[in-house]
Structures are given as C-alpha cells and as structure tokens.
Design an enzyme around this catalytic site. Sequence first.
Site, short mmCIF file in Angstrom:
data_model
loop_
_atom_site.label_atom_id
_atom_site.label_comp_id
_atom_site.label_asym_id
_atom_site.label_seq_id
_atom_site.Cartn_x
_atom_site.Cartn_y
_atom_site.Cartn_z
N SER A 236 0.80 -1.23 0.00
CA SER A 236 0.00 0.00 0.00
C SER A 236 0.82 1.27 0.00
O SER A 236 0.31 2.34 -0.33
CB SER A 236 -0.94 0.01 1.21
OG SER A 236 -0.20 -0.06 2.42
N HIS A 264 -5.25 -4.14 -1.27
CA HIS A 264 -5.09 -3.21 -2.38
C HIS A 264 -4.94 -3.89 -3.74
O HIS A 264 -4.74 -3.21 -4.75
CB HIS A 264 -3.89 -2.30 -2.13
CG HIS A 264 -4.09 -1.33 -1.01
ND1 HIS A 264 -4.64 -0.07 -1.19
CD2 HIS A 264 -3.84 -1.44 0.31
CE1 HIS A 264 -4.70 0.55 -0.03
NE2 HIS A 264 -4.23 -0.26 0.90
N LYS A 296 -12.07 -1.00 -0.18
CA LYS A 296 -11.41 -0.47 -1.38
C LYS A 296 -12.31 -0.73 -2.59
O LYS A 296 -13.31 -0.07 -2.78
CB LYS A 296 -10.03 -1.08 -1.56
CG LYS A 296 -8.94 -0.46 -0.69
CD LYS A 296 -8.96 -0.93 0.72
CE LYS A 296 -7.81 -0.40 1.56
NZ LYS A 296 -7.92 -0.80 2.96
#
Length: 459
Positions: A236, A264, A296
């Site tokens: 990240s 991610h 996300k």
Amino acid sequence: MPDQKRGYGGVSGAAKDALIAGLREASRNRRQRPDLPAPALGKERVAKAYDFSQLEDYRQLRLHRAAADMLGIENPFFRSHDGLAAGTTSIAGRSFLNFASYNYLGLNGHPAVTAAAKAAIDRYGVSVSASRLVAGERPFHRELERALAGLHGVEDAVVMVSGHATNVSTIGTLMGPKDLVLMDALIHNSVAEGARMAGAARMTFPHNDWQAVADLLGRVRSQYRNVLIVVEGIYSMDGDHPDLARFVQVKSDFDAWLMVDEAHSLGVLGATGRGIAEHLDVDPRSVEMWMGTLSKTLSGCGGYIAGSSALVEYLKVKAPGFVYSVGLPAPVAAAAIASIEVLREEPQRVARLHQNGLRFLEKAHAAGLDTGHAMGYAVVPVIVGDSAQTAVLADRIYRRGLNALPIIYPAVPEKGARLRFFITSEHTDEHIDTAVRITAEELSEVQNQGSVLKQLVGR
C-alpha cells in the site's frame, strides 16, 4: 491565503528560535526515553495523570503543528469532502483532482451498488444489532462470504467488521508463543499487531525477498511449532507486488502457512480483477489464507479471510474480531455483493485502471519523479525523501487543486517520505497528466528553495 509560489523559510526571530528549541528538545526526549522510576503520586501528579495534553508524544505533535501553522501549511488530514470522492472531489465547495481514494474501480456510487444498499436497508435496517454467533445471521452474510470465496477460488470465507481487526484477530488466534510470524519489512501495521497479540516470535525479511525467507527458515524452522509467512498482494505504500509463486514454493518446502493480504490488489491485479493469483497464474488453493478488505474495490467497510472450510469454521468460533463483534450491516454487505457482480460483469473497468496506472507511472518517470518500487497499478508514490519537504509539497499541490496526501516519518523511513497517489478507473488522461505536471513543478520549487523545516526538526 499565502501565494502558492511563496517561500517557506521566512520565519525568524525569537518565535522561530523558541520553536526550534522546543522541537529539538522533544526529539531528544523521544530518542532517549530514560526508564526512570515513577514519582510518588501526590496531588499534582494525580492531576497530570488525567491530562492527556501532558503526554510527551502529544506535546511533540503540538510543536510540529505549531511549526506548520507558522509557515502557513494547512493540516492535510481530516479534510471534509462535500460528497462522493472519485476522480475528482469537492472540499469546502472547491473542486479538486482527487488521488486520495481507494475507490479503484469507481464502484462506490455505481447505480447498481447504491440501489442494492438502499434495498437492503428497507428490508433489514441499518444494523444486525448483535454478533452473528450469539444472535444469528442474515442471508446476505453467507451470500457475501460465498461470493468472496468464489472470487478467490477457494472453499469458504468469513467476514468481519474491520479490515485492521481481521488481520489482528486472525493472526492472534492462529499463532501462539511457540510459533513464528515472518513478515515482509513493508507489511501493514495490522499484521505486526496481530503477531504481537499472538505472543509469537516475530521476524521481518527484506522486502519481497523470498530467498531470505528460505535461508532463514533453513536455520530456524525446527525451533517453532507453526510458521506463518505474510505478504501483500500490492504493497500500500510502494505499489509493487511479490513473486507469489516463489513464496508458495518456500512455504511448501518448510511446512509453513502463507497469508496474502489483498486489501489493495483485489479488483486491481489480474485481467478480471481477481487479484495476484490471477495476475501471476498461481493456483489460489496453494495459499492457506487470502485476506482482503471491503473498503477499497468493494465499496464497503470490513475485512475477510478466504481459504479452506476448516479454517473458516475455526475462525468463526475462535477469532475475537468475529465472535465478539457485531455482524456486518445489511447495506454494507449488499453493496459489497453488488460490487462483486459489477466487477464480474464489467471487466473493462479493470482494463481502464491498468491503463491509467501505467500512464501515471510513465508520465511520472518522464517528469523525473522518483516512484520507487511502483509497478504502475493502483498505488504510485512520489518519493521526496524528506518529511518536511513532503509536507510543504502536499500543501502546495493542494493550493493548486490537487488532492494527494503526504506519508512521512514514522509511517515510512525519513528518506522514504512521499506523496502517495491512488489511481482509479475514473481518472482521465487529463487528470493524470495535470497531476503529474503540478507535482513536478511544485517539487522543483520546494527543492530549490531549501527548507527551514529541516532546522525545526533538528535534521
């Protein structure tokens, strides 16, 4: 408002001297931290014990905030957005190019996702009001878990209400004092906290260095009952990924478990966004634990573990983050389910994200920006190498209508201080080109001027 081309070294006189002295003293205290016996608790001491403003770390924080205020640098954190944040956003009524969002595929705000959340509220309300273990669950809980398991190509999944707590609780439950947790040097805080909670031995290995893991386990594997290796699908802070097949081989060679944090990388890696296993053509069943978040790509909030049925069954009765926490609310679960459906039905979103990430990386390189290890996916850092200059740079680009936040020491090493750009499928070529141009121009100005802030922190 100060002019965007202003210098930031104009602080002088007694105020500056006092500020410098205070910051240097705070830095010395933080480094030294002598272990002195606690003084007797008289009335004065008792009063201070309840005053959090007297905490050393808090006082240092306030000194740094005072330095920024004197130099006209606004606090970049906790700014209030007026509505949905996508490729652009509105803050205090002003439009910004937005590179500070995890909305990688633009599914937060997608009509199908919004409609699903609203329909779930009408049927189930906004909370399930208790733990699933003690008060039962709703059909959408298992529907979401089956969808996540299917996305990863494994048997089952369990969803928890916090992504951070998912890692902490899972690692803390599975590992113990006789075990070893091996973590990449750039691993997320939640993994390190989980290992600490477990009381297991903890070791870090050089970033993405599978050979270092093999060498280490060759020396110490026999000393531990269970070994867990933890890596991320996309890191990240740096925007790169590990050689997953190599880590799978190492964990197999040394009878260890492998956990991949896909917070991610789900929706980002792979032709259809199924993550690093798809991206690198690795059998997902060769990894014991797939961890991910709903916050996300999947437009919600919470975390999950996907893997074998036995693992999921065990966590549902043993992991404190599941057992003692409320079940996922209906609108969040429904939004995540709908996001998975859109991800499957609209792979062009993933393709557009890939194009945007590569464009940002190429333009940044052409502009002479240091993007570190970034591979051109959803996360691209611009490394400045100095926390003070990074804070100034973040302020300057914000004044020019670009929202990208600074990451500074101690979140990263001082020489790794950076702006972090999150790329989404919703960014246009113009958004990307403008963002890179503004960043390069302002970074040049900051570096040319030098920084009085280096004095302020004693570096």
